[in-house]
Scaffold this motif. Structure first.
Motif, short mmCIF file in Angstrom:
data_model
loop_
_atom_site.label_atom_id
_atom_site.label_comp_id
_atom_site.label_asym_id
_atom_site.label_seq_id
_atom_site.Cartn_x
_atom_site.Cartn_y
_atom_site.Cartn_z
N ALA A 1 0.83 -1.21 0.00
CA ALA A 1 0.00 0.00 0.00
C ALA A 1 0.86 1.26 0.00
N SER A 2 2.17 1.10 0.16
CA SER A 2 3.06 2.26 0.15
C SER A 2 3.19 2.82 -1.26
N SER A 3 3.46 4.12 -1.33
CA SER A 3 3.68 4.73 -2.64
C SER A 3 5.08 4.38 -3.16
N LEU A 4 5.92 3.83 -2.30
CA LEU A 4 7.24 3.34 -2.75
C LEU A 4 7.17 1.83 -2.99
N LYS A 5 8.18 1.35 -3.70
CA LYS A 5 8.24 -0.09 -3.98
C LYS A 5 8.40 -0.88 -2.69
N ARG A 6 7.80 -2.07 -2.68
CA ARG A 6 7.83 -2.93 -1.50
C ARG A 6 9.24 -3.08 -0.93
N GLU A 7 10.23 -3.32 -1.79
CA GLU A 7 11.57 -3.60 -1.26
C GLU A 7 12.18 -2.39 -0.53
N LEU A 8 11.70 -1.20 -0.87
CA LEU A 8 12.23 -0.02 -0.18
C LEU A 8 11.63 0.18 1.20
N ASP B 1 11.41 0.73 9.89
CA ASP B 1 11.15 1.05 11.30
C ASP B 1 12.00 2.26 11.67
N ILE B 2 11.41 3.44 11.47
CA ILE B 2 12.12 4.70 11.74
C ILE B 2 11.46 5.36 12.94
N LEU B 3 12.24 6.10 13.69
CA LEU B 3 11.64 6.90 14.77
C LEU B 3 12.06 8.35 14.57
N ILE B 4 11.08 9.21 14.34
CA ILE B 4 11.38 10.63 14.26
C ILE B 4 11.16 11.24 15.64
N VAL B 5 12.19 11.91 16.13
CA VAL B 5 12.10 12.58 17.42
C VAL B 5 12.06 14.07 17.13
N MET C 1 14.69 14.13 0.93
CA MET C 1 14.98 13.37 -0.29
C MET C 1 15.37 11.92 0.03
N GLN C 2 16.25 11.75 1.02
CA GLN C 2 16.68 10.39 1.38
C GLN C 2 15.53 9.55 1.92
N ASP D 1 5.49 13.64 8.36
CA ASP D 1 4.40 13.32 7.42
C ASP D 1 4.94 12.49 6.26
N ALA D 2 6.11 12.88 5.76
CA ALA D 2 6.71 12.13 4.65
C ALA D 2 7.02 10.70 5.09
N ALA D 3 7.61 10.55 6.28
CA ALA D 3 7.96 9.22 6.76
C ALA D 3 6.71 8.38 6.96
N ALA D 4 5.66 9.03 7.49
CA ALA D 4 4.42 8.30 7.77
C ALA D 4 3.83 7.71 6.50
N MET D 5 3.86 8.50 5.44
CA MET D 5 3.22 8.06 4.20
C MET D 5 3.95 6.87 3.58
N LEU D 6 5.25 6.76 3.88
CA LEU D 6 6.02 5.63 3.33
C LEU D 6 5.47 4.30 3.78
#
Ligand code: IPM
Ligand code: MG
Length: 363
Positions: free
Chosen positions: A117-124, A129-133, A228-229, A252-257
């Motif tokens: 369901a991500s707008s990026l490819k599955r393998e990406l 598992d990122i944590l934005i502080v 970008m990264q 927001d960008a990270a969440a959408m990934l």
């Protein structure tokens, strides 16, 4: 002794998704797993309609007295034209400021069942598992002056002030490094030191703090490159620490990934009390009040329930129970249950209530 939760469902789908958390709390209490006392207040447009403000002083008192605040979402077109200082968002900003919730933790986790369901490819994104502080009580959100002045010549001038003191940067960086120590031991600090003085100071303090954490890898990244990264190769990140405004945007960008903004929880924490060690805390979904689908019983309650799980983990030390709630969420997704926002072929679409009930059944 009972733990006191103050529930602020807010507007739009806020009330519907909070109802699922209330059912979950009742279930956990009945099972003898927890002893929560709850009280409910108004925030955002619903508070404005009742009291003419975005949160009443009486509800602020209750929020200050609670062991944790569980927050739904605020806002909607109905309140688009109310005065700026009583707009729905002002309620949330007052809670953050008055409770001194300087540390905002925004995990972006890609549930395996949703990788497509991500707008990026599955393998990406698979296994992401990122944590934005995010720093939450300073920077351009609250800096003074903040005003629009009339220049008298048909022109106006708008000013917002980006301001950080070293102690604010120091304490948020320590939160990030401490959390990285429980994860993959990598911190990226993100700022715009190439154009902003506040960024220069941010980077200086971040480097100082990094010296106290020799076992954690520390990297600096400019905020634009970070954006970008995040969409190029998000799995290179573990913990990202950044200021209030960059954190708003990058999270927001990270969440959408992850496939859906509707899936992600957040925690906003204050400093530990020097005597009791307790932190003031507010837990809320990253998504908004979704007025377009409010009242239809189709909203996704997962981010709200996952936010409650963060409360179990960070406010009450109930780590095992938090793990179980999170596993139950992953379990219903694996079993093919989907709310409308994440519906996929071959899955079964369920209502807000059905999703909440299915998560409880999995527990
Ligand atoms: C968030 C939101 C808020 C913010 C709004 C609702 C004021 O976007 O929590 O990310 O900008 O902080
Ligand atoms: Mg935001």
């Amino acid at each position: 002794m009972a733990h006191k939760l103050f529930l602020l469902p807010g507007d739009g789908i806020g009330t519907e998704i909070m109802a699922e958390v209330e059912t979950l709390i009742a279930h956990l209490n009945a099972e003898g797993l927890t002893d929560f006392e709850t009280d409910t207040g108004l925030v955002g447009g619903s508070a404005y309609d009742a009291y003419g403000v975005a949160i009443s002083d009486a509800d602020m008192e209750k929020a200050l007295a609670a062991d944790a605040v569980i927050f739904g979402a605020v806002g909607g077109p109905k309140w688009d034209n109310v005065a700026y200082d009583v707009r729905p968002e002002a309620g949330l900003l007052r809670l953050r400021k008055d409770l001194k919730l300087f540390a905002n933790l925004r995990p972006a986790i890609c549930y395996p069942a949703l990788a497509d369901a991500s707008s990026l490819k599955r393998e990406l994104v698979e296994g992401l598992d990122i944590l934005i502080v995010r720093e939450l009580t300073g920077g351009v959100y609250f800096g003074e002056p903040k005003e629009i002045t009339d220049l008298g010549n048909g022109q106006k001038r708008a000013v917002d002030t980006q301001v950080y003191e070293s102690y604010e940067i120091d304490r948020i960086c320590r939160v990030a490094f401490d959390l990285a120590g429980t994860r993959r031991k990598l911190v990226h600090s993100s700022d715009k030191k190439n154009v902003m003085k506040s960024g220069v100071l941010w980077d200086e303090i971040a480097h100082q703090v990094a010296k106290d954490y020799p076992d954690i890898t520390f990297k600096h990244i400019l905020a634009d490159n970070c954006a970008m990264q995040l969409v190029r190769n998000p799995k290179q990140f573990d913990v990202i620490v950044t200021d209030n405004l960059f954190g708003d945007i990058l999270s927001d960008a990270a969440a959408m990934l992850t496939g859906s903004l509707g899936m992600l929880p957040s925690a906003s924490l204050g400093a530990p009390d020097p005597v009791t060690g307790k932190r003031k805390a507010l837990y809320e979904p990253v998504h908004g009040s979704a007025p377009d689908i409010a009242g239809k019983g189709v909203a996704n309650p997962i981010a709200m329930i996952a936010s409650f799980a963060m409360a179990l983990r960070y406010s009450f030390g109930m780590v095992e129970l938090a793990d179980r709630v999170e596993a139950a969420i992953a379990g219903v997704l694996d079993a093919g249950l989907r709310s409308a926002d994440i519906m996929q072929e071959g899955c079964r679409q369920v209502s807000t209530d059905e999703m909440g009930a299915a998560i409880i059944a999995r527990l």
